[in-house]
Design a protein around this motif. Sequence first.
Motif, PDB file in Angstrom:
ATOM      1  N   UNK A 184      44.575  39.126  45.259  1.00  0.00           N
ATOM      2  CA  UNK A 184      44.803  39.975  46.375  1.00  0.00           C
ATOM      3  C   UNK A 184      44.260  41.278  45.961  1.00  0.00           C
ATOM      4  N   UNK A 185      44.455  42.352  46.723  1.00  0.00           N
ATOM      5  CA  UNK A 185      43.764  43.834  46.560  1.00  0.00           C
ATOM      6  C   UNK A 185      43.884  44.199  44.958  1.00  0.00           C
ATOM      7  N   UNK A 186      44.998  43.961  44.470  1.00  0.00           N
ATOM      8  CA  UNK A 186      45.009  44.698  43.166  1.00  0.00           C
ATOM      9  C   UNK A 186      44.837  43.544  41.935  1.00  0.00           C
ATOM     10  N   UNK A 187      44.367  42.466  42.522  1.00  0.00           N
ATOM     11  CA  UNK A 187      44.112  41.241  41.214  1.00  0.00           C
ATOM     12  C   UNK A 187      42.675  40.962  41.456  1.00  0.00           C
ATOM     13  N   UNK A 188      41.668  41.603  40.857  1.00  0.00           N
ATOM     14  CA  UNK A 188      40.436  40.941  40.865  1.00  0.00           C
ATOM     15  C   UNK A 188      40.240  39.671  39.873  1.00  0.00           C
ATOM     16  N   UNK A 189      39.043  39.062  39.838  1.00  0.00           N
ATOM     17  CA  UNK A 189      38.915  38.003  39.009  1.00  0.00           C
ATOM     18  C   UNK A 189      37.324  37.862  38.656  1.00  0.00           C
ATOM     19  N   UNK A 190      37.327  37.139  37.314  1.00  0.00           N
ATOM     20  CA  UNK A 190      35.839  36.785  36.855  1.00  0.00           C
ATOM     21  C   UNK A 190      35.679  35.419  36.531  1.00  0.00           C
ATOM     22  N   UNK A 191      34.644  34.932  36.669  1.00  0.00           N
ATOM     23  CA  UNK A 191      34.234  33.454  36.462  1.00  0.00           C
ATOM     24  C   UNK A 191      33.928  33.312  35.205  1.00  0.00           C
ATOM     25  N   UNK A 192      34.316  32.591  34.269  1.00  0.00           N
ATOM     26  CA  UNK A 192      34.222  32.247  32.744  1.00  0.00           C
ATOM     27  C   UNK A 192      32.880  31.300  32.673  1.00  0.00           C
ATOM     28  N   UNK A 193      31.861  31.656  32.181  1.00  0.00           N
ATOM     29  CA  UNK A 193      30.654  30.514  32.086  1.00  0.00           C
ATOM     30  C   UNK A 193      31.138  29.355  31.286  1.00  0.00           C
ATOM     31  N   UNK A 194      32.247  29.411  30.398  1.00  0.00           N
ATOM     32  CA  UNK A 194      32.576  28.181  29.959  1.00  0.00           C
ATOM     33  C   UNK A 194      33.152  27.059  30.694  1.00  0.00           C
ATOM     34  N   UNK A 195      33.638  27.568  31.825  1.00  0.00           N
ATOM     35  CA  UNK A 195      34.348  26.595  32.769  1.00  0.00           C
ATOM     36  C   UNK A 195      33.861  27.236  34.239  1.00  0.00           C
ATOM     37  N   UNK A 196      33.048  26.976  34.859  1.00  0.00           N
ATOM     38  CA  UNK A 196      32.780  27.919  36.208  1.00  0.00           C
ATOM     39  C   UNK A 196      32.910  27.020  37.216  1.00  0.00           C
ATOM     40  N   UNK A 197      33.499  25.864  37.512  1.00  0.00           N
ATOM     41  CA  UNK A 197      33.663  24.965  38.456  1.00  0.00           C
ATOM     42  C   UNK A 197      35.168  25.636  39.414  1.00  0.00           C
TER      43      UNK A 197
END
Length: 204
Positions: A134-147
């Motif tokens: 939501x608006x206060x919880x960004x996220x990032x994709x980790x290359x180790x498990x990107x699916x």
Amino acid sequence: MSTLTPAQNKKPMEMVTIDEWVKQLGAIPEKDFTIPHVLEFTQQKAIQPETLTPYIFYANSHYTRNLIHKCKLFEILAICWNVGQVSRIHNHRGQNCWMVTPIGRLRVQNFHVENQDATRGSCKLIPSDSYIMDATHPAVVHPEEPVHQVLNLQEYNQPATSVHIYSYPYDSCEVYSIDKGAYADVPLHYSSEYGKLSPDEKLT
């Protein structure tokens, strides 16, 4: 390791316009455009939702991908999800990705891939962790498990718009079928570019 990790904010986020957000992101030198550094940026800077209006296009039958900014180092898309719309299970073609959700909320389901056979286009998908953005919880994709898969569940009962940073820009991804145990390369397209709807895009 989790594919997408929600950010834990320790202090209030500064609200800025999308134009200012893009400008400040673009000021990060390429050598510093790393997973932790850009994640820290998304933890500290929140987008004023109303400034996304020129890039918001909701469609009845599918989510839309709306280009806000593109340069050699990264591109920024607003992805618009009507109630109940979900992405296919996919990866990001080896590129880094960060996501923020200024409007609404989304569920992210991560998957672990086993027995991947490129010659046959086959694999086994195992659901792993999931969480809410939501608006206060960004996220990032980790290359180790990107699916992963992104879902605007019916129970949320509201449209959502997420803003994605991709570095570097890419124009195709691998899409997975958990039922068929298969995956294939799929080209990507923009529903709109810089606020202008693509001629072949249908919103009804």
